[in-house]
Design a protein around this motif. Structure first.
Motif, PDB file in Angstrom:
ATOM      1  N   VAL A 146      57.598 107.682 -48.442  1.00  0.00           N
ATOM      2  CA  VAL A 146      56.285 108.124 -47.810  1.00  0.00           C
ATOM      3  C   VAL A 146      56.137 109.535 -47.447  1.00  0.00           C
ATOM      4  CG1 VAL A 146      55.925 105.748 -47.289  1.00  0.00           C
ATOM      5  CG2 VAL A 146      57.010 107.144 -45.511  1.00  0.00           C
ATOM      6  N   ASN A 147      55.105 110.216 -47.658  1.00  0.00           N
ATOM      7  CA  ASN A 147      54.719 111.509 -47.177  1.00  0.00           C
ATOM      8  C   ASN A 147      53.442 111.830 -46.403  1.00  0.00           C
ATOM      9  OD1 ASN A 147      52.754 114.010 -48.601  1.00  0.00           O
ATOM     10  ND2 ASN A 147      55.206 114.498 -48.325  1.00  0.00           N
ATOM     11  N   PHE A 148      53.755 112.719 -45.530  1.00  0.00           N
ATOM     12  CA  PHE A 148      52.657 112.884 -44.260  1.00  0.00           C
ATOM     13  C   PHE A 148      52.467 114.384 -44.156  1.00  0.00           C
ATOM     14  CE2 PHE A 148      55.116 108.955 -42.949  1.00  0.00           C
ATOM     15  CZ  PHE A 148      53.860 108.090 -42.924  1.00  0.00           C
ATOM     16  N   PHE A 149      51.226 114.627 -43.925  1.00  0.00           N
ATOM     17  CA  PHE A 149      50.936 116.081 -43.574  1.00  0.00           C
ATOM     18  C   PHE A 149      51.320 116.156 -41.905  1.00  0.00           C
ATOM     19  CE2 PHE A 149      47.081 116.918 -46.777  1.00  0.00           C
ATOM     20  CZ  PHE A 149      48.015 116.739 -47.709  1.00  0.00           C
ATOM     21  N   SER A 150      51.987 117.519 -41.457  1.00  0.00           N
ATOM     22  CA  SER A 150      52.264 117.657 -40.347  1.00  0.00           C
ATOM     23  C   SER A 150      51.555 118.913 -39.834  1.00  0.00           C
ATOM     24  CB  SER A 150      53.943 117.950 -40.090  1.00  0.00           C
ATOM     25  OG  SER A 150      54.292 118.723 -41.149  1.00  0.00           O
ATOM     26  N   HIS A 151      50.219 119.335 -40.288  1.00  0.00           N
ATOM     27  CA  HIS A 151      49.304 120.090 -39.670  1.00  0.00           C
ATOM     28  C   HIS A 151      49.129 119.911 -38.133  1.00  0.00           C
ATOM     29  CE1 HIS A 151      46.948 117.496 -41.250  1.00  0.00           C
ATOM     30  NE2 HIS A 151      45.655 118.119 -40.299  1.00  0.00           N
ATOM     31  N   THR A 152      48.509 121.109 -37.539  1.00  0.00           N
ATOM     32  CA  THR A 152      47.995 120.865 -36.043  1.00  0.00           C
ATOM     33  C   THR A 152      46.329 121.081 -36.160  1.00  0.00           C
ATOM     34  OG1 THR A 152      49.708 121.952 -34.968  1.00  0.00           O
ATOM     35  CG2 THR A 152      47.751 121.807 -33.990  1.00  0.00           C
ATOM     36  N   ALA A 153      45.828 119.816 -36.116  1.00  0.00           N
ATOM     37  CA  ALA A 153      44.347 119.840 -36.203  1.00  0.00           C
ATOM     38  C   ALA A 153      43.632 120.873 -35.363  1.00  0.00           C
ATOM     39  CB  ALA A 153      44.049 118.358 -35.608  1.00  0.00           C
ATOM     40  N   PRO A 154      42.530 121.558 -36.210  1.00  0.00           N
ATOM     41  CA  PRO A 154      42.141 122.672 -35.171  1.00  0.00           C
ATOM     42  C   PRO A 154      40.960 122.071 -34.381  1.00  0.00           C
ATOM     43  CG  PRO A 154      40.916 122.274 -37.401  1.00  0.00           C
ATOM     44  CD  PRO A 154      42.286 121.570 -37.545  1.00  0.00           C
ATOM     45  N   PRO A 155      40.582 122.910 -33.538  1.00  0.00           N
ATOM     46  CA  PRO A 155      39.626 122.594 -32.238  1.00  0.00           C
ATOM     47  C   PRO A 155      38.234 122.611 -33.300  1.00  0.00           C
ATOM     48  CG  PRO A 155      40.002 124.689 -32.227  1.00  0.00           C
ATOM     49  CD  PRO A 155      41.161 124.289 -32.899  1.00  0.00           C
ATOM     50  N   PRO A 156      37.174 121.626 -32.677  1.00  0.00           N
ATOM     51  CA  PRO A 156      36.049 121.574 -33.263  1.00  0.00           C
ATOM     52  C   PRO A 156      35.408 123.174 -33.027  1.00  0.00           C
ATOM     53  CG  PRO A 156      36.208 119.671 -31.845  1.00  0.00           C
ATOM     54  CD  PRO A 156      37.386 120.607 -31.397  1.00  0.00           C
ATOM     55  N   ASP A 157      34.733 123.461 -34.106  1.00  0.00           N
ATOM     56  CA  ASP A 157      34.068 124.842 -34.289  1.00  0.00           C
ATOM     57  C   ASP A 157      32.430 124.609 -34.858  1.00  0.00           C
ATOM     58  OD1 ASP A 157      33.091 127.562 -34.807  1.00  0.00           O
ATOM     59  OD2 ASP A 157      34.927 128.338 -35.381  1.00  0.00           O
ATOM     60  N   ASP A 158      31.664 124.390 -34.086  1.00  0.00           N
ATOM     61  CA  ASP A 158      30.329 123.907 -34.479  1.00  0.00           C
ATOM     62  C   ASP A 158      29.502 125.250 -35.297  1.00  0.00           C
ATOM     63  OD1 ASP A 158      30.436 121.641 -33.241  1.00  0.00           O
ATOM     64  OD2 ASP A 158      29.358 122.282 -31.365  1.00  0.00           O
ATOM     65  N   ALA A 159      29.971 126.498 -35.021  1.00  0.00           N
ATOM     66  CA  ALA A 159      29.289 127.833 -35.416  1.00  0.00           C
ATOM     67  C   ALA A 159      29.656 127.804 -36.977  1.00  0.00           C
ATOM     68  CB  ALA A 159      29.556 128.759 -34.656  1.00  0.00           C
ATOM     69  N   ALA A 160      31.222 127.385 -36.970  1.00  0.00           N
ATOM     70  CA  ALA A 160      31.790 127.477 -38.231  1.00  0.00           C
ATOM     71  C   ALA A 160      31.351 126.475 -39.266  1.00  0.00           C
ATOM     72  CB  ALA A 160      33.425 127.443 -38.525  1.00  0.00           C
TER      73      ALA A 160
END
Length: 362
Positions: A62-76
């Protein structure tokens, strides 16, 4: 024969969209079938693991992503929606249909609890490793732990944190780059440059990944020091792969020069077959929000264009060896690739022996 718990040293690459049928077919053939979990909920993961275990006693991954979720960025997000607005108008969608949520979830407490409950034999990660506490809990289940490296530095980092084996992901590979210590896609080596350097740099087994699609590729990877091969694109045309008709058609038409690395679909570099979207907006864009937040505004376009029978915005992940994909049963393909690799390795050994004999005679 293999350091892996499977009979054969062949891993079916985890691919979002390919669920238990593909993993089961590969497992039954002796390879290590894999389940991509980044787009699954914990409940769906339990269901898929149960389906695999109901169909085969063989080990699986079984495979998982281990990234860090970015903070919300309304402008982007606003800039991204503005960039995509003409396409929404073209296909008759209201821009308000554009989402902003993540398309892929990192390994977290909930998924770790499922791993502890179900105890899969192999757990692999992409984009590095999860935080130390979660990783220790996975290790305590007895699972073999794998992770991907796209540079020698990343391989050394993974070994220092106790992984059991390292997947050397060459630049040719389809899907998301596993890169996590660098953001420079131009510094990403191809597999045949990367593989022997990682083999020389670490003591754990190394798994080769990147445009390996037949026995010749497997034999070549082993000649460069690999202990196993991970194969993805070769399975895309198998009936168990779960690919759409549009994706299958694109793979059939694929050539060595028809893929690009793009961040348009998710915000992170991934290799896929060229689409209109990639030609007109990228393939790499500075406007795309951070991974995985680009997905929300692209998904409605993908669905609308696909409903019209068009792949303009389709996610067509593929490695550079799409032309080698075969329309055959996934289990048969696994066995055939391994037998071809054995024949090829024997032929290479015999040819090398003849060359050496000729050189000595000269």
């Amino acid at each position: 024969m293999s350091f892996l718990p499977s009979r054969l040293p062949i891993i079916q690459a985890p691919m979002v969209g390919s669920l238990s049928p593909l993993a089961i077919a590969v497992c039954e053939a002796g390879g290590l079938g894999s389940l991509a979990c980044a787009a699954l909920s914990p409940a769906q993961l339990r269901e898929q693991i149960a389906a695999i275990r109901a169909a085969t006693p063989a080990p699986f991954n079984v495979n998982f992503f281990s990234h860090t979720a970015p903070p919300p960025d309304d402008a982007a997000q606003a800039r991204w929606r503005e960039q995509l607005a003409p396409y929404y108008g073209e296909i008759g969608l209201e821009l308000s249909a554009a989402g902003s949520g993540p398309g892929r979830a990192p390994f977290d407490e909930a998924m770790c609890a499922v791993v502890e409950e179900t105890r899969p034999p192999v757990v692999s990660f992409h984009f590095g490793l999860p935080e130390a506490g979660l990783l220790q809990r996975v290790r305590a289940t007895g699972a073999m732990i794998l992770s991907s490296a796209t540079t020698v530095e990343e391989a050394r980092w993974l070994e220092a944190r106790g992984v059991d084996a390292i997947i050397a992901q060459g630049n040719e590979a389809g899907g998301h780059r596993g890169m996590f210590l660098t953001g420079d896609i131009h510094a990403q080596p191809g597999l045949f440059a990367l593989l022997p350097q990682i083999v020389d740099a670490v003591r754990v087994p190394v798994i080769a990944a990147g445009a390996i699609a037949d026995g010749r590729g497997v034999a070549a990877a082993f000649a460069l020091g690999a202990s196993a091969a991970q194969i993805g694109t070769a399975y895309l045309l198998t009936p168990q792969a779960g690919r759409s008709a549009l994706h299958r058609a694109a793979v059939r038409a694929g050539r060595d020069d028809t893929t690009r690395l793009t961040n348009l679909y998710t915000g992170r570099p991934a290799r896929g077959l060229l689409t209109r979207f990639m030609r007109e907006q990228g393939p790499m864009s500075e406007v795309a929000p951070a991974f995985p937040l680009a997905t929300g505004a692209v998904d409605p376009l993908r669905a609308a264009f696909e409903k019209a029978g068009r792949d303009d915005f389709s996610v067509l992940w593929s490695g550079e060896a799409a032309a080698l994909a075969r329309e055959t049963d996934a289990g048969d393909l696994t066995r055939e690739i391994w037998e071809a690799a054995r024949r090829c390795a024997g032929g290479v050994d015999a040819a090398l022996a003849r060359q050496l004999d000729t050189a000595r005679a000269g």
